[in-house]
Design a protein around this motif. Structure first.
Motif, PDB file in Angstrom:
ATOM      1  N   VAL A   8      -1.747   4.863   4.615  1.00 22.27           N
ATOM      2  CA  VAL A   8      -2.623   5.007   3.494  1.00 22.27           C
ATOM      3  C   VAL A   8      -3.713   6.018   4.013  1.00 22.27           C
ATOM      4  O   VAL A   8      -3.914   7.145   3.132  1.00 22.27           O
ATOM      5  CB  VAL A   8      -3.112   3.717   3.165  1.00 22.27           C
ATOM      6  N   VAL A   9      -4.469   5.873   4.971  1.00 22.21           N
ATOM      7  CA  VAL A   9      -5.317   6.790   5.579  1.00 22.21           C
ATOM      8  C   VAL A   9      -5.089   8.249   5.408  1.00 22.21           C
ATOM      9  O   VAL A   9      -5.184   9.303   5.003  1.00 22.21           O
ATOM     10  CB  VAL A   9      -5.982   6.689   6.697  1.00 22.21           C
ATOM     11  N   MET A  10      -3.571   8.558   6.169  1.00 18.64           N
ATOM     12  CA  MET A  10      -2.906   9.771   6.408  1.00 18.64           C
ATOM     13  C   MET A  10      -2.603  10.651   5.175  1.00 18.64           C
ATOM     14  O   MET A  10      -2.705  11.708   5.094  1.00 18.64           O
ATOM     15  CB  MET A  10      -1.837   9.682   7.452  1.00 18.64           C
ATOM     16  N   ASN A  11      -2.089   9.561   4.126  1.00 11.24           N
ATOM     17  CA  ASN A  11      -1.865  10.127   2.980  1.00 11.24           C
ATOM     18  C   ASN A  11      -2.940  10.673   2.032  1.00 11.24           C
ATOM     19  O   ASN A  11      -2.879  11.677   1.412  1.00 11.24           O
ATOM     20  CB  ASN A  11      -1.038   8.982   2.035  1.00 11.24           C
ATOM     21  N   ILE A  12      -4.051   9.834   2.315  1.00  7.15           N
ATOM     22  CA  ILE A  12      -5.218  10.163   1.687  1.00  7.15           C
ATOM     23  C   ILE A  12      -5.739  11.881   2.218  1.00  7.15           C
ATOM     24  O   ILE A  12      -6.370  12.550   1.232  1.00  7.15           O
ATOM     25  CB  ILE A  12      -6.239   9.242   1.928  1.00  7.15           C
ATOM     26  N   LEU A  27      -3.814  13.862   3.272  1.00  8.69           N
ATOM     27  CA  LEU A  27      -2.936  14.972   2.564  1.00  8.69           C
ATOM     28  C   LEU A  27      -3.206  15.279   1.355  1.00  8.69           C
ATOM     29  O   LEU A  27      -3.240  16.635   0.815  1.00  8.69           O
ATOM     30  CB  LEU A  27      -1.327  14.543   2.786  1.00  8.69           C
ATOM     31  N   VAL A  28      -3.584  14.444   0.413  1.00  7.87           N
ATOM     32  CA  VAL A  28      -4.022  14.526  -0.823  1.00  7.87           C
ATOM     33  C   VAL A  28      -5.287  15.255  -1.114  1.00  7.87           C
ATOM     34  O   VAL A  28      -5.348  16.367  -1.767  1.00  7.87           O
ATOM     35  CB  VAL A  28      -4.214  13.168  -1.639  1.00  7.87           C
ATOM     36  N   TRP A  70       5.032  16.026  -1.595  1.00  5.20           N
ATOM     37  CA  TRP A  70       4.339  16.697  -2.604  1.00  5.20           C
ATOM     38  C   TRP A  70       3.384  17.820  -1.786  1.00  5.20           C
ATOM     39  O   TRP A  70       3.190  18.796  -2.263  1.00  5.20           O
ATOM     40  CB  TRP A  70       3.425  15.832  -3.488  1.00  5.20           C
ATOM     41  N   TRP A  71       2.945  17.294  -0.470  1.00  5.60           N
ATOM     42  CA  TRP A  71       1.850  17.985  -0.018  1.00  5.60           C
ATOM     43  C   TRP A  71       3.050  19.183   0.762  1.00  5.60           C
ATOM     44  O   TRP A  71       2.327  20.397   0.952  1.00  5.60           O
ATOM     45  CB  TRP A  71       1.351  17.131   1.294  1.00  5.60           C
TER      46      TRP A  71
END
Length: 218
Positions: free
Chosen positions: A44-48, A50-51, A106-107
């Protein structure tokens, strides 16, 4: 001559960076399904991150949010109907895993050019497959715009596909008929045009096709 060497080295570095980004995205998307629930916060932290990187680059995240909301409503409704209220948390975790698997793609599609993705993919895949995958990734922004335009037009025509209307499962078929089917037709038309364009450019007639230099990258 020196400028040409510097330009070639710069393009090579960007291609290697694209390859690393692709491997990273693949591993991060896969970990969303294989990692335990207790350790899911790491993903979750890593995807945040990327967003946030995508937002800094001024990339649109609206389609990702809409897909997440639709997935959340659909999954929780099905879990409630088949398993009752006690399994809603499990359904929410399933939706979270699917969203975490989508964010890296997406990223990647928003930070890497399609021509460079195709070049990296051709290292280990047949050139036809690399072309198809790269072209599919390049269609994501087009799909987002088309989906939004079709949705707005159908709402103006009075279709029962607003967020309030879609709370009723009876209106889901109207959403498929009014939005998803026209989007599919547009994608089929575009894929036919891309196939014709590749044919006219004599694609796949060379064993080692050249790649258009990504001069648009900044």
């Amino acid at each position: 001559m020196q400028d040409k060497v510097v330009c070639t080295a710069r393009l090579l570095n960007k291609t290697n960076a694209c390859a690393l980004a692709m491997v990273f995205s693949l591993l991060l998307s896969s970990s969303a399904f294989f990692i335990t629930v207790e350790a899911l916060w790491i993903v979750v932290v890593m995807n945040i991150g990327l967003v946030l990187h995508g937002l800094i680059l001024k990339k649109k995240i609206r389609i990702l949010v809409r897909l997440a909301l639709i997935q959340l409503v659909t999954t929780l409704t099905l879990y409630y109907l088949f398993h009752g209220q006690g399994q809603l948390l499990e359904g929410a975790i399933v939706v979270l895993r699917v969203l975490l698997a989508m964010v890296p793609g997406w990223w990647l599609s928003n930070t890497q050019s399609p021509e460079r993705l195709g070049q990296v993919l051709s290292w280990g895949l047949p050139h036809k497959w690399a072309f198809v995958i790269a072209a599919s990734l390049s269609l994501l922004p087009f799909m987002s715009r088309e989906l939004n335009e079709i949705y707005q037009i159908q709402c103006m025509r009075g279709a029962r596909i607003s967020p309030k209307d879609l709370r009723n499962p009876k209106n889901w078929s109207e959403f498929v008929y009014c939005v998803l089917f026209p989007l599919l037709i547009q994608l089929l038309k575009l894929s036919k045009q891309m196939a014709m364009s590749a044919k006219l450019r004599h694609f796949n007639e060379r064993r080692r096709p050249s790649h258009w230099p990504a001069t648009r990258d900044k």
